[in-house]
Motif scaffolding. Structure first.
Motif, PDB file in Angstrom:
ATOM      1  N   LEU A  50      -5.067   1.943   1.627  1.00 52.80           N
ATOM      2  CA  LEU A  50      -5.591   0.795   0.868  1.00 52.80           C
ATOM      3  C   LEU A  50      -4.687   0.481  -0.311  1.00 52.80           C
ATOM      4  O   LEU A  50      -4.266   1.386  -1.045  1.00 52.80           O
ATOM      5  CB  LEU A  50      -7.010   1.126   0.358  1.00 52.80           C
ATOM      6  CG  LEU A  50      -7.727   0.053  -0.468  1.00 52.80           C
ATOM      7  CD1 LEU A  50      -8.062  -1.152   0.413  1.00 52.80           C
ATOM      8  CD2 LEU A  50      -9.008   0.623  -1.089  1.00 52.80           C
ATOM      9  N   ASN A  51      -4.379  -0.800  -0.498  1.00 61.22           N
ATOM     10  CA  ASN A  51      -3.593  -1.230  -1.656  1.00 61.22           C
ATOM     11  C   ASN A  51      -4.535  -1.684  -2.761  1.00 61.22           C
ATOM     12  O   ASN A  51      -5.222  -2.701  -2.616  1.00 61.22           O
ATOM     13  CB  ASN A  51      -2.646  -2.372  -1.276  1.00 61.22           C
ATOM     14  CG  ASN A  51      -1.729  -2.757  -2.431  1.00 61.22           C
ATOM     15  OD1 ASN A  51      -1.684  -2.087  -3.458  1.00 61.22           O
ATOM     16  ND2 ASN A  51      -0.985  -3.839  -2.255  1.00 61.22           N
ATOM     17  N   GLU A  52      -4.563  -0.945  -3.858  1.00 63.63           N
ATOM     18  CA  GLU A  52      -5.444  -1.269  -4.979  1.00 63.63           C
ATOM     19  C   GLU A  52      -4.694  -1.931  -6.133  1.00 63.63           C
ATOM     20  O   GLU A  52      -5.264  -2.126  -7.202  1.00 63.63           O
ATOM     21  CB  GLU A  52      -6.155  -0.001  -5.464  1.00 63.63           C
ATOM     22  CG  GLU A  52      -7.058   0.608  -4.407  1.00 63.63           C
ATOM     23  CD  GLU A  52      -7.815   1.823  -4.901  1.00 63.63           C
ATOM     24  OE1 GLU A  52      -9.056   1.776  -4.935  1.00 63.63           O
ATOM     25  OE2 GLU A  52      -7.148   2.814  -5.270  1.00 63.63           O
ATOM     26  N   ASP A  53      -3.412  -2.276  -5.910  1.00 63.73           N
ATOM     27  CA  ASP A  53      -2.639  -3.021  -6.906  1.00 63.73           C
ATOM     28  C   ASP A  53      -2.853  -4.521  -6.702  1.00 63.73           C
ATOM     29  O   ASP A  53      -3.278  -4.970  -5.637  1.00 63.73           O
ATOM     30  CB  ASP A  53      -1.147  -2.729  -6.780  1.00 63.73           C
ATOM     31  CG  ASP A  53      -0.774  -1.327  -7.260  1.00 63.73           C
ATOM     32  OD1 ASP A  53      -1.695  -0.575  -7.649  1.00 63.73           O
ATOM     33  OD2 ASP A  53       0.425  -0.985  -7.221  1.00 63.73           O
TER      34      ASP A  53
ATOM     35  N   CYS B 165      -9.023  -0.588 -14.049  1.00 63.17           N
ATOM     36  CA  CYS B 165      -7.632  -0.822 -13.658  1.00 63.17           C
ATOM     37  C   CYS B 165      -6.733  -0.809 -14.885  1.00 63.17           C
ATOM     38  O   CYS B 165      -7.179  -1.055 -16.011  1.00 63.17           O
ATOM     39  CB  CYS B 165      -7.478  -2.159 -12.928  1.00 63.17           C
ATOM     40  SG  CYS B 165      -7.821  -3.624 -13.942  1.00 63.17           S
TER      41      CYS B 165
ATOM     42  N   SER C 125      -8.639  -4.664 -10.054  1.00 65.53           N
ATOM     43  CA  SER C 125      -7.283  -5.179 -10.289  1.00 65.53           C
ATOM     44  C   SER C 125      -7.153  -6.638  -9.855  1.00 65.53           C
ATOM     45  O   SER C 125      -6.535  -7.456 -10.548  1.00 65.53           O
ATOM     46  CB  SER C 125      -6.257  -4.309  -9.552  1.00 65.53           C
ATOM     47  OG  SER C 125      -6.495  -4.315  -8.162  1.00 65.53           O
TER      48      SER C 125
ATOM     49  N   LYS D 130      -9.658  -1.609  -6.383  1.00 66.73           N
ATOM     50  CA  LYS D 130      -9.066  -2.800  -5.756  1.00 66.73           C
ATOM     51  C   LYS D 130      -9.710  -4.066  -6.286  1.00 66.73           C
ATOM     52  O   LYS D 130      -9.018  -5.029  -6.646  1.00 66.73           O
ATOM     53  CB  LYS D 130      -9.229  -2.718  -4.240  1.00 66.73           C
ATOM     54  CG  LYS D 130      -8.676  -3.923  -3.490  1.00 66.73           C
ATOM     55  CD  LYS D 130      -8.837  -3.750  -1.990  1.00 66.73           C
ATOM     56  CE  LYS D 130      -8.384  -4.999  -1.235  1.00 66.73           C
ATOM     57  NZ  LYS D 130      -6.955  -5.275  -1.445  1.00 66.73           N
ATOM     58  N   GLU D 131     -11.060  -4.089  -6.341  1.00 68.01           N
ATOM     59  CA  GLU D 131     -11.778  -5.258  -6.859  1.00 68.01           C
ATOM     60  C   GLU D 131     -11.452  -5.489  -8.331  1.00 68.01           C
ATOM     61  O   GLU D 131     -11.291  -6.631  -8.774  1.00 68.01           O
ATOM     62  CB  GLU D 131     -13.282  -5.082  -6.683  1.00 68.01           C
ATOM     63  CG  GLU D 131     -13.738  -5.030  -5.229  1.00 68.01           C
ATOM     64  CD  GLU D 131     -13.809  -3.607  -4.693  1.00 68.01           C
ATOM     65  OE1 GLU D 131     -13.025  -2.761  -5.171  1.00 68.01           O
ATOM     66  OE2 GLU D 131     -14.643  -3.354  -3.808  1.00 68.01           O
TER      67      GLU D 131
ATOM     68  N   ASN E 186       0.415   3.316  -4.282  1.00 69.36           N
ATOM     69  CA  ASN E 186       0.686   1.892  -4.073  1.00 69.36           C
ATOM     70  C   ASN E 186       1.900   1.504  -4.916  1.00 69.36           C
ATOM     71  O   ASN E 186       2.164   2.103  -5.966  1.00 69.36           O
ATOM     72  CB  ASN E 186      -0.506   1.049  -4.488  1.00 69.36           C
ATOM     73  CG  ASN E 186      -1.789   1.394  -3.746  1.00 69.36           C
ATOM     74  OD1 ASN E 186      -2.864   1.300  -4.317  1.00 69.36           O
ATOM     75  ND2 ASN E 186      -1.699   1.792  -2.484  1.00 69.36           N
TER      76      ASN E 186
ATOM     77  N   SER F 199      -7.942   4.505  -8.521  1.00 74.62           N
ATOM     78  CA  SER F 199      -8.484   4.844  -7.211  1.00 74.62           C
ATOM     79  C   SER F 199      -9.709   5.746  -7.295  1.00 74.62           C
ATOM     80  O   SER F 199     -10.631   5.636  -6.481  1.00 74.62           O
ATOM     81  CB  SER F 199      -7.413   5.516  -6.350  1.00 74.62           C
ATOM     82  OG  SER F 199      -6.885   6.656  -7.015  1.00 74.62           O
TER      83      SER F 199
ATOM     84  N   ALA G 279       0.824  -1.217   0.000  1.00 71.77           N
ATOM     85  CA  ALA G 279       0.000   0.000   0.000  1.00 71.77           C
ATOM     86  C   ALA G 279       0.851   1.257   0.000  1.00 71.77           C
ATOM     87  O   ALA G 279       0.404   2.319  -0.447  1.00 71.77           O
ATOM     88  CB  ALA G 279      -0.930  -0.013   1.207  1.00 71.77           C
TER      89      ALA G 279
END
Length: 575
Positions: free
Chosen positions: A18-21, A108, A57, A54-55, A226, A48, A13
């Motif tokens: 939040l880590n969206e990768d 993404c 990626s 997040k979902e 991230n 983001s 992150a």
């Protein structure tokens, strides 16, 4: 010597909450699978501002690798990757449309590498990057899909899930022993220049130390995003070129006409189960394990038909994507194939077509359980954006313990994979017209609601032994022909059927989409529980009669006016 690659990946992150990768690498341990599929690496960076980055990626990375590993070995890597990405894009785009009022987008960036034989295949969308480090020189293999807005501002011009059509950058490059391939998200390469990335990777003793150092130095350089990186080092390469191997696969011959006792690739034919002008099914036994499977082979009538061959090959991939107890399971090939065919699990039982003959007026609880199981299988297909299109009793097996299994994928349509919607052939002899949505046959893709029509038709036949519109439906060739048909009440064939159940069936097989159920769950709900609306005058019949009643009333009104005018005129007499 097989392909040998050591690799490592990292995602964090960073300074964000939040880590969206998302990152993943898959290197099959089985040598034959490694030869067929190669090593797959994927990196995605969720947008983001789209709320569901997040979902998006995680879905993109997981499904790309899973679906690629299930593609037919006869597909070229470029063909497989682009079809999967197109399907994936449409999946995320449709999810975004479901939340259009909440401004929730499943978007993404996406970059993937497939190292197969002696070639690296590159798939790219967005502003993540892929580099090649060779002999101390770092080369960027992708371009950023961004638009400059001035003042140092930039905007992502392309992303997975952004539009229903996705332009994909695809390229390939020959591999050499000692090559290092690097994938990074913008949280890394926006804060480390190419020279720094090259120095870190070139001097790291291992792939793990390389990704760790890329992350740490990006943070030290002030990264506020991230951070993700993948490093793959090529230690050895096979002698066979990808082109040679692909040519071997695509030249697979059609199998000969098989007979009991014959063996093919270690599979002994025990009996022929089914044969038509399009394909054959054989019960086979593996000589080593003793397991029994069903082998499907293409018909030699289509030896030169490239479209038919491609569709046959696609059936195997479609089946592998579905994991549901009510959809036949595709078997992973135990040995290398010398001919074109695929294997399925052997489902004991009879076709639903035969079951209906053997069980006239069945127990409602048993019949409804079978209907619900078929609906569950269809829902599994629909969850993969796959429409069956040709569901019929002959394509469903009922086991001795009354378990239903859908066993055929010959006419399926996969959204995002098929370049265009192709309506079904109208072949009355195959029973297609009896169960398939008339709108399919007229060239309109009604999606999951077409499968719903077929399920409702099958339910009608299970309880009556008849078809809702009679056998005349097989003779229809135009919209006018269908408009002449009228629904036949199920109660006239089975007097114990209640009114509300009959009207639920009628709504399920309505030709007009405005009258038909929207979802499978709604159909099942009304078949299992009385809908109060169906206990009144038939709303469907009232809708059918309303235009006629309007014109009858209008004609009566004008006739009355005309009569009044004539009476008035006669009363006045001659002037």
């Amino acid at each position: 010597m097989p392909l040998i690659v050591h690799h490592s990946s990292i995602t964090a992150a960073g300074v964000k909450d939040l880590n969206e990768d998302a990152v993943a690498v898959c290197a099959p341990s089985q040598e034959r699978r490694l030869l067929n599929k190669g090593v797959v690496a994927a990196l995605a960076d969720g947008v983001s501002s789209a709320e569901a980055g997040k979902e998006a990626s995680a879905t993109a990375v997981d499904l790309f690798i899973a679906d690629y590993l299930k593609t037919p070995d006869t597909w070229a890597v470029s063909h497989a990757g682009q079809k999967i990405l197109s399907s994936l894009n449409l999946r995320l785009y449709r999810k975004s449309q479901e939340f259009v009022h909440e401004a929730k987008g499943y978007l993404c960036t996406f970059s993937a590498l497939i190292l197969k034989s002696r070639t690296a295949h590159i798939f790219h969308v967005g502003d993540s990057r892929i580099y090649l480090l060779r002999h101390g020189e770092l080369t960027r293999l992708t371009r950023d899909h961004i638009v400059s807005l001035g003042g140092g501002r930039k905007m992502l011009a392309r992303a997975v899930g952004m539009d229903n059509n996705l332009p994909i950058d695809y390229s390939k490059t020959p591999l050499e022993v000692g090559d290092i391939l690097i994938l990074t998200s913008d949280g890394v390469h926006d804060f480390l220049d190419d020279e720094t990335i090259k120095h870190i990777v070139d001097h790291a003793p291992t792939a793990q130390e390389a990704v760790d150092e890329l992350l740490q130095q990006s943070l030290q350089a002030g990264s506020n995003d991230n951070l993700s990186a993948i490093v793959l080092a090529v230690d050895d390469l096979p002698e066979t070129t990808l082109e040679d191997y692909s040519n071997q696969l695509t030249r697979l011959p059609f199998p000969p006409e098989l007979e009991p006792g014959m063996a093919l690739d270690g599979l002994v034919v025990e009996e022929e189960i089914f044969a038509s002008s399009r394909s054959q099914l054989y019960l086979v036994r593996d000589q080593d394990s003793g397991e029994r499977w069903v082998m499907k082979t293409p018909s030699r009538n289509y030896l030169g038909d490239v479209s038919y061959i491609d569709r046959f090959i696609q059936e195997e991939w479609i089946g592998k994507r579905i994991d549901n107890p009510h959809v036949v399971r595709i078997i992973e090939q135990p040995q290398a194939r010398t001919c074109l065919y695929y294997l399925m699990e052997h489902v004991e039982g009879v076709t639903l077509q035969q079951w209906i003959k053997d069980h006239p007026f069945p127990k409602p609880k048993t019949a409804f359980a079978l209907i619900a199981q078929v609906a569950d299988g269809l829902s599994a297909l629909h969850s993969q954006d796959t429409i069956h299109q040709d569901l019929k009793p002959a394509n469903i097996i009922v086991s001795p313990d009354n378990r239903a299994t859908i066993i055929d994928f010959g006419s399926v349509y996969v959204a995002g994979v098929a370049e265009v919607f192709r309506p079904l052939e109208h072949i009355a002899a195959l029973g297609t017209a009896s169960y398939s949505d008339p709108l399919y046959l007229l060239g309109q893709n009604t999606g999951a609601r077409g499968d719903l029509y077929a399920l409702a038709t099958i339910a009608y036949e299970m309880f009556t032994g008849e078809l809702p519109y009679g056998d005349q439906i097989n003779e229809c060739r135009s919209r006018f022909d269908y408009d002449r048909l009228r629904y036949r009440s199920a109660m006239q064939f089975n007097p114990v059927i209640p009114l509300w159940f009959d009207r639920a069936l009628q709504k399920g097989v309505a030709f007009d989409l405005d009258q038909r159920y929207q979802t499978m769950d709604a159909l099942l709900q009304d078949l299992q529980n009385p809908n109060p609306a169906f206990l009144q005058d038939n709303p469907l019949e009232m809708e059918d009669r309303s235009p006629v009643m309007f014109w009858q009333m209008l004609s009566g009104f004008w006739a009355l006016i005309l009569m009044l005018v004539l009476i008035l005129f006669s009363c006045q007499g001659p002037s």
